[in-house]
Write a protein that holds these residues in place. Structure first.
Motif, short mmCIF file in Angstrom:
data_model
loop_
_atom_site.label_atom_id
_atom_site.label_comp_id
_atom_site.label_asym_id
_atom_site.label_seq_id
_atom_site.Cartn_x
_atom_site.Cartn_y
_atom_site.Cartn_z
N THR A 57 20.47 23.94 71.40
CA THR A 57 21.26 24.25 70.20
C THR A 57 20.59 25.27 69.28
OG1 THR A 57 20.28 22.28 69.21
CG2 THR A 57 22.50 22.07 70.03
N PHE A 58 19.29 25.47 69.44
CA PHE A 58 18.59 26.42 68.58
C PHE A 58 18.56 27.84 69.19
CE2 PHE A 58 16.53 22.21 67.92
CZ PHE A 58 17.15 21.94 66.73
N PHE A 59 18.51 27.89 70.52
CA PHE A 59 18.50 29.19 71.20
C PHE A 59 19.90 29.69 71.55
CE2 PHE A 59 13.92 28.44 72.32
CZ PHE A 59 13.44 29.62 71.76
N VAL A 60 20.92 28.89 71.25
CA VAL A 60 22.27 29.28 71.66
C VAL A 60 22.71 30.57 70.98
CG1 VAL A 60 23.50 27.88 69.92
CG2 VAL A 60 24.59 28.38 72.08
N SER A 61 22.19 30.83 69.76
CA SER A 61 22.59 32.06 69.07
C SER A 61 22.04 33.29 69.79
CB SER A 61 22.13 32.02 67.61
OG SER A 61 20.74 31.87 67.55
N SER A 62 20.85 33.19 70.40
CA SER A 62 20.30 34.31 71.17
C SER A 62 21.18 34.61 72.38
CB SER A 62 18.89 33.98 71.67
OG SER A 62 18.09 33.52 70.63
N VAL A 63 21.58 33.54 73.07
CA VAL A 63 22.45 33.71 74.25
C VAL A 63 23.80 34.30 73.81
CG1 VAL A 63 23.55 32.52 76.18
CG2 VAL A 63 21.32 31.76 75.38
N ALA A 64 24.30 33.82 72.66
CA ALA A 64 25.58 34.33 72.15
C ALA A 64 25.47 35.81 71.80
CB ALA A 64 26.02 33.52 70.92
N GLY A 65 24.37 36.21 71.15
CA GLY A 65 24.17 37.62 70.79
C GLY A 65 24.16 38.50 72.03
N ALA A 66 23.42 38.06 73.06
CA ALA A 66 23.33 38.85 74.29
C ALA A 66 24.68 38.90 74.99
CB ALA A 66 22.28 38.22 75.21
N GLN A 68 29.22 21.59 75.92
CA GLN A 68 29.47 22.44 74.74
C GLN A 68 30.54 23.50 75.01
OE1 GLN A 68 25.55 24.08 74.52
NE2 GLN A 68 24.66 22.34 73.44
N GLY A 69 31.27 23.38 76.12
CA GLY A 69 32.19 24.44 76.55
C GLY A 69 33.14 24.92 75.47
N LEU A 70 33.83 23.99 74.80
CA LEU A 70 34.81 24.38 73.79
C LEU A 70 34.13 25.03 72.58
CD1 LEU A 70 37.71 24.40 72.80
CD2 LEU A 70 37.48 22.00 72.13
N GLY A 71 33.00 24.48 72.16
CA GLY A 71 32.26 25.04 71.03
C GLY A 71 31.75 26.45 71.32
N TRP A 72 31.31 26.66 72.54
CA TRP A 72 30.82 27.97 72.96
C TRP A 72 31.94 29.00 72.91
CZ3 TRP A 72 27.11 31.23 73.60
CH2 TRP A 72 27.11 32.19 74.60
N CYS A 73 33.11 28.60 73.40
CA CYS A 73 34.27 29.48 73.42
C CYS A 73 34.70 29.83 71.99
CB CYS A 73 35.39 28.76 74.16
SG CYS A 73 36.76 29.78 74.59
N VAL A 74 34.71 28.83 71.11
CA VAL A 74 35.12 29.04 69.72
C VAL A 74 34.09 29.90 68.97
CG1 VAL A 74 35.47 27.84 67.50
CG2 VAL A 74 36.55 26.98 69.56
N THR A 84 24.38 15.19 66.03
CA THR A 84 24.83 15.90 67.23
C THR A 84 25.74 17.08 66.89
OG1 THR A 84 24.84 13.82 68.45
CG2 THR A 84 26.01 15.66 69.46
N ALA A 85 26.74 16.81 66.07
CA ALA A 85 27.87 17.73 65.95
C ALA A 85 27.60 18.96 65.11
CB ALA A 85 29.06 16.97 65.37
N MET A 86 26.58 18.94 64.27
CA MET A 86 26.49 20.01 63.29
C MET A 86 25.03 20.29 62.94
SD MET A 86 28.50 19.82 59.68
CE MET A 86 27.26 18.91 58.78
N ALA A 87 24.58 21.49 63.15
CA ALA A 87 23.36 22.03 62.57
C ALA A 87 22.03 21.43 63.06
CB ALA A 87 23.42 21.98 61.04
N LEU A 142 25.99 27.00 64.76
CA LEU A 142 25.55 25.71 64.22
C LEU A 142 26.51 24.58 64.63
CD1 LEU A 142 24.63 26.64 60.53
CD2 LEU A 142 23.05 26.23 62.40
N PHE A 143 27.76 24.96 64.91
CA PHE A 143 28.80 23.98 65.22
C PHE A 143 29.14 23.94 66.71
CE2 PHE A 143 29.26 25.17 60.83
CZ PHE A 143 29.49 23.97 60.19
N VAL A 144 28.24 24.47 67.53
CA VAL A 144 28.58 24.59 68.95
C VAL A 144 28.76 23.22 69.62
CG1 VAL A 144 26.23 24.65 69.92
CG2 VAL A 144 28.02 26.01 70.97
N GLN A 145 28.18 22.17 69.03
CA GLN A 145 28.30 20.83 69.63
C GLN A 145 29.36 19.96 68.95
OE1 GLN A 145 24.67 19.60 72.05
NE2 GLN A 145 24.04 19.27 69.94
#
Lengths: 254, 233
Positions: A70-79, A34-40, B21-24, A22-25
């Motif tokens: 931002t909604f499908f990022v969790s699927s990519v993260a899971g894989a 989103q590089g830093l958010g993805w890494c975290v 943008t930043a959250m949710a 949810l906080f990837v951005q």
């Protein structure tokens, strides 16, 4: 010699991964998006897979350009986590986890943005505006609820499906024909926009002839505004022009 | 407005700005939602909902994807509600003129408000570089701190944007307050009709982006059928 067993991530761990997505951005920037958010988002799982001395090297593979929906990022993260779990234990993987994420982020972004931002959000917002214009005070609440029902499912189930299917999850997204669904949603939005326009215009209680003339004028204004906006005229200028035109016309007619 | 009201404005502005943008992205940032919420908290729900309807569709198709930054309609909606709350008591007989004037002002300010969003993204570049340098030195723990500092930057940008919109709107409306009768004379049209022009322009802005087959035919047919149904009902 038996195949090494990958480290398993618990359901609670997957849920926390979805919540971090949810906080990837949160640190979105023009350099790496989103590089830093993805890494975290991946960090706690990677800490479980790798010892501290190797972790920095693994993380540096993820701390680079990344940008997806931002909604499908969790699927990519899971894989990605599923592949990384196998790789960390020395299992054979068809593609390295960070390479997989790099490969799928753009197609997933294209499908997800068209579906959720371009299609579903527009439809729900138009629906909420129609209800609000008709006098239903709870329209904003409905907007939030209706939008988030499928989004929560995609976010929570997405991470689970991504983790269980690994790299194959992109094939599942492809087979779901989500781009076609987005197209249908856009057409439904156009139909709804016509309805919203009618709701906004209706209620003046004019005689039939005047009502027909007013409706034709409104449609003409909308089409003229569409033409100007497609030619690149800013929305604020179009809005001011329409207000001045309607005022002048009304003054002349009165 | 008292201190509690201003604190509520700051809280809604921050939360809605972060949701943008930043959250949710749970749609708290949509003008219809944040204007209604702000109106409910400031006890002016009906005009706030009207402002939400006016602003909701204007930039609906400016999608927040990639590097694109849309005009800040979130803070514009919140700022508009605050301005209505501040000025409605001075102009009880010019309600619609005030609503339309505030709507026009925030439409212009929303374009300026997005500069704060762009600024936040540039500041976040420094956070990223800081995190990258630390990781090169083997210190991965600073990644989390730098990442969540981005939330703080976006929150400050949201507050700055809403503060700018409210302050500028306040300044211009204070000047315009003396000329309100002249403005009402120049724009004698039914205010309700003028307010409806905002969502109608928003509809045009949305249609301009949706370039499908038979878009115009679908729109006109839907308009005619809905109008006929409303007439019959």
């Amino acid at each position: 010699m038996s195949e090494p067993v990958p480290v398993a991530v618990s359901k609670w761990g997957l849920l926390r991964l979805a919540l971090r997505c949810l906080f990837v951005q949160s640190s979105w920037n023009y350099r790496q998006f989103q590089g830093l958010g993805w890494c975290v988002a991946l960090l706690p799982e990677l800490r479980e897979f790798y010892p501290s001395d190797k972790l920095a090297a693994v993380l540096s593979k993820y701390l680079r350009y990344f940008n997806t929906n931002t909604f499908f990022v969790s699927s990519v993260a899971g894989a990605t986590i599923a592949i990384e779990a196998k790789h960390s234990q020395g299992c054979d993987v068809p593609i390295e986890a960070h390479q997989y994420a790099d490969a799928v982020m753009a197609p997933v972004a294209a499908v997800g943005d068209a579906l959720f931002w371009g299609g579903y959000r527009s439809l729900i917002c138009c629906f909420a505006v129609a209800l609000a214009a008709y006098g239903f005070w709870w329209a904003p609440i409905l907007l939030v609820v209706l939008f988030n029902l499928p989004v929560v499912v995609v976010r929570i189930c997405g991470v689970w499906i991504g983790y269980n299917h690994g790299a194959a999850v992109i094939g599942m997204v492809q087979r779901a024909h989500l781009a076609d669904v987005a197209l249908v949603l856009k057409r439904a939005t156009v139909v709804l926009l016509g309805a919203v326009c009618a709701v906004l215009v209706h209620g003046a209680h004019l005689p039939l002839g005047w009502a027909m003339a007013t409706n034709a004028l409104v449609v003409a204004i909308v089409l003229a505004a569409v033409f100007c906006l497609r030619k690149g005229v800013p929305t604020a200028i179009v809005l001011c022009t329409v207000i001045v035109s309607v005022t002048t016309l009304s003054k002349l007619l009165m | 407005m008292n201190l509690a009201n201003w604190l509520m404005v700051a809280a809604v502005s921050t939360v809605a700005g972060l949701d943008r943008t930043a959250m949710a992205s749970v749609m708290l940032a949509r003008p219809l939602v944040c204007a209604a919420l702000m109106g409910y908290l400031l006890d002016i729900f009906v005009p706030a909902l009207q402002l939400g309807i006016m602003l909701e569709l204007l930039w609906l198709m400016r999608l927040p994807v990639g590097a694109a930054v849309a005009p800040d309609d979130t803070q514009a909606a919140i700022g508009a509600v605050v301005l209505i709350k501040l000025f409605a008591v001075h102009l009880p007989e010019h309600h619609w003129e005030l609503v339309v004037s505030v709507g026009l002002l925030v439409v212009v300010f929303a374009e300026i408000g997005k500069c704060f969003d762009v600024w936040a993204r540039h500041i976040n570049e420094r956070l990223f570089l800081h995190a990258q340098r630390n990781l090169e030195r083997g210190c991965w723990r600073s990644l989390v701190a730098n990442h969540y500092c981005g939330l703080l930057v976006f929150a400050v940008a949201s507050l700055a944007s809403s503060g700018f919109i409210i302050a500028s709107g306040n300044f211009i409306l204070n000047i315009g307050l003396g000329y309100i009768d002249e403005i009402a004379f120049l724009f004698p049209v039914d205010g309700r009709m003028l307010a409806a022009i905002f969502p109608i322009t928003g509809i045009a802005a949305t249609l301009a982006v949706i370039r499908g087959r038979h878009t115009v035919a679908l729109f006109v047919a839907s308009f005619a059928v809905t109008y006929a149904i409303l007439e019959i009902v």
